[in-house]
Design an enzyme around this catalytic site. Structure first.
Site, mmCIF file in Angstrom:
data_model
loop_
_atom_site.group_PDB
_atom_site.id
_atom_site.type_symbol
_atom_site.label_atom_id
_atom_site.label_comp_id
_atom_site.label_asym_id
_atom_site.label_seq_id
_atom_site.Cartn_x
_atom_site.Cartn_y
_atom_site.Cartn_z
ATOM 1 N N SER C 9 0.835 -1.201 0.000
ATOM 2 C CA SER C 9 0.000 0.000 0.000
ATOM 3 C C SER C 9 0.868 1.249 0.000
ATOM 4 O O SER C 9 2.045 1.200 0.341
ATOM 5 C CB SER C 9 -0.909 0.010 1.234
ATOM 6 O OG SER C 9 -1.564 1.257 1.353
ATOM 7 N N HIS C 10 0.281 2.374 -0.384
ATOM 8 C CA HIS C 10 0.987 3.653 -0.315
ATOM 9 C C HIS C 10 1.094 4.161 1.116
ATOM 10 O O HIS C 10 1.852 5.075 1.387
ATOM 11 C CB HIS C 10 0.249 4.714 -1.145
ATOM 12 C CG HIS C 10 0.677 4.727 -2.575
ATOM 13 N ND1 HIS C 10 0.460 3.677 -3.418
ATOM 14 C CD2 HIS C 10 1.338 5.665 -3.303
ATOM 15 C CE1 HIS C 10 0.952 3.966 -4.615
ATOM 16 N NE2 HIS C 10 1.487 5.168 -4.563
ATOM 17 N N VAL C 11 0.280 3.597 1.999
ATOM 18 C CA VAL C 11 0.181 4.158 3.343
ATOM 19 C C VAL C 11 0.460 3.088 4.397
ATOM 20 O O VAL C 11 -0.079 1.983 4.346
ATOM 21 C CB VAL C 11 -1.227 4.746 3.593
ATOM 22 C CG1 VAL C 11 -1.267 5.494 4.915
ATOM 23 C CG2 VAL C 11 -1.634 5.656 2.448
ATOM 24 N N ASP C 66 -2.556 -0.959 -3.957
ATOM 25 C CA ASP C 66 -3.634 0.021 -4.033
ATOM 26 C C ASP C 66 -3.626 0.858 -5.314
ATOM 27 O O ASP C 66 -4.554 0.791 -6.095
ATOM 28 C CB ASP C 66 -3.730 0.894 -2.757
ATOM 29 C CG ASP C 66 -2.411 1.480 -2.300
ATOM 30 O OD1 ASP C 66 -1.421 1.399 -3.049
ATOM 31 O OD2 ASP C 66 -2.371 2.035 -1.183
#
Ligand SMILES: Nc1ncnc2c1ncn2[C@@H]1O[C@H](COP(=O)(O)OP(=O)(O)O)[C@@H](O)[C@H]1O
Ligand SMILES: Nc1ncnc2c1ncn2[C@@H]1O[C@H](COP(=O)(O)OP(=O)(O)O)[C@@H](O)[C@H]1O
Ligand SMILES: [Mg+2]
Ligand SMILES: [Mg+2]
Ligand SMILES: [Mg+2]
Ligand SMILES: [Mg+2]
Lengths: 123, 184, 123, 184
Positions: C9-11, C66
């Site tokens: 994920s980016h986060v 994502d």
């Protein structure tokens, strides 16, 4: 009537993380999130959702959720709220990201609707 | 409700065990947490009418259970409350109202391997004046060969076959408690 | 050869949260996640992903991401790894949840493939 | 690379600004972070060949940029490295290798409003021996009326029209730096 976003996840961190992801592209959009029934317990709760809806600054809400039971709680809360709430059967991360980016860019509601339709999944 | 709570607390681990192969192993915890709040609220508020009682149950199940069973049992008691408020007083009609509410909320049909598969036969048996512990237990057993079409269990598709549905089992506890309370 | 899951994920929080959600239904499945380029910085990095792949106990990996740039980094890492890695264009939360539940239930790989196909989205 | 880094650091805020209406406002930070690592690594490792230099640039861009531009610029320099290793030494061929690598990685075509829309005209101009600062700037300007089909900007569809693509602008800085270095 302003349009905003609510995110309902089963998990505290997912909700918080989505908020950070969306803020990056949509810092002017009102986004409120709730995840878990507490920071550690996984699940969703009708009260938390209703509270989230009521304290949200916008009257028109686009709602995103992860698993089926979150949707049931969202639907119950919607029935008890005066606000206009649309619940989308789209991926919680990718769907809400798309909606946020489009709201930030001031795209018309029917276009947003159309874009979200393309992300529809059965859940 | 006291009796239902007792049964839930007693069978908490079994409910969680049922929720393991086809779910997320929390149905016991969910129901136990919800019912603990329910009896606590009944204790402190001592409702003096069936209406007041149903309101307390509804509110606590809705907000404290946490899983899919929360809005579903919440809706069930809300449906029962509404039916009672509309002037119905037979258990048959009241439980029918509960069943309809669960279906409205969860959109499951008979045969989808959910609590509906216990609620529906129970309401039917009441119509024929024949609700017994056996009817309830048979309904629970009958969820075993079903393939789940709703809820988390539906994710594992074919693999849900051969397991009892946890929500069906907890609903059975509710109806057993009702029969017991009636007999007293 | 065991099959496991990786999540990119980016986060940071999204990755951690998905891990918690999946552990609930798939405690016996090997799931490894990475989110962000640090706990606070949003993004993905090729090295972090390659490292995640290499340290993963399974040789056959189902990969979920994502946004598009995570996929590019995943593809680069896949080219440099000996492991068999399938990247799915499905919702990161809902898709990986489905895969985890099915792996836990010992469902055959081709059935998992089929179920994930139904969740395909353009991303 | 020194020159490219200088330009990136100078125009960091402008790059971020370009990434605001159609992206996530980080292209300046991404490129600045990546290039800081690149020049630091060049400083400490003092590569003695173009090959060694390209390796350092590739590795640092891949791992430090963070955004989509990371794997894309990383791929570009990797493609340039490979082309050079295959014995090509003209800038035209080397940049062509970089362009192909970006396209392989990002699957964007000319006209999709990405860095490709600067890389492609630059390679073309080199084929015709006419790469100038003007050619580069025109290519950047030409991304303005395009509708984004790849990357984050594609999410906002029509709304991406009228804005310069940030990756096109940072690519232009790379090519301006190259021309300047050549002229020295
Ligand atoms: N759509 C539905 N309609 C009726 N009952 C359902 C539905 N979804 C789930 N259930 C019931 O809920 C039970 C699971 O409850 P629980 O484990 O507490 O929630 P969760 O699945 O969210 O963890 C299932 O065994 C099933 O009986
Ligand atoms: N698929 C792609 N192919 C080519 N270039 C792309 C692609 N996706 C994005 N880009 C380029 O990357 C730039 C954005 O980089 P950056 O902001 O650093 O990454 P992110 O979009 O992940 O935040 C865009 O302006 C565009 O030029
Ligand atoms: Mg459960
Ligand atoms: Mg649960
Ligand atoms: Mg960006
Ligand atoms: Mg970014």
């Amino acid at each position: 009537m302003t349009t905003g976003i609510i995110i309902v996840s089963h998990v505290y961190e997912i909700a918080k993380g989505i908020n950070r992801l969306l803020q990056e592209v949509a810092s002017d959009v009102n986004i409120e999130v709730v995840g878990g029934i507490s920071e550690v317990e996984i699940g969703t709760s009708f009260d938390n959702i209703l509270q989230l809806i009521e304290q949200h600054p916008s009257d028109n809400l686009l709602a995103f959720y992860d698993l089926g039971s979150a949707k049931m709680n969202l639907e119950m809360a919607r029935e008890l709220s005066e606000k206009s709430i649309t619940i989308y059967d789209v991926p919680i991360v990718e769907g809400s990201y798309t909606a946020a980016a489009l709201l930030q860019a001031d795209v018309a509601n029917n276009v947003i609707e159309q874009q979200l339709k393309e992300l529809h999944i059965y859940k | 409700m006291e009796l239902f709570n007792e049964k839930i607390q007693q069978e908490k681990d079994y409910l969680t065990q049922l929720d393991t192969p086809i779910g997320d192993s929390d149905h016991g915890n969910n129901m136990s947490r919800g019912m603990t709040y329910v009896v606590e609220a009944i204790d402190t508020q001592s409702p003096d009418s069936l209406e007041a009682l149903l309101k307390i149950v509804t509110a606590n199940l809705l907000s404290k259970v946490g899983g899919a069973s929360g809005p579903l049992y919440g809706s069930a008691f809300m449906g029962m409350l509404k039916t009672y408020q509309e002037g119905e007083s037979s258990w048959r009609k009241i439980l029918q109202g509960g069943l309809e509410s669960i279906q409205k909320r969860g959109k499951a049909e008979v045969g989808d391997k959910t609590m509906i598969d216990v609620w529906a036969p129970v309401v039917l048996a009441l119509e024929n004046d024949g609700l017994t512990d056996e009817v309830i237990d048979e309904a629970v057993e009958a969820t075993k060969p079903l393939k789940a079409k709703k809820g988390r269990a539906s994710y594992v598709g074919e693999r849900s076959i051969g397991h009892i549905d946890p929500g069906a089992y907890s609903s059975a506890l509710l109806f057993h408690a009702m029969l017991e309370a009636e007999a007293e």
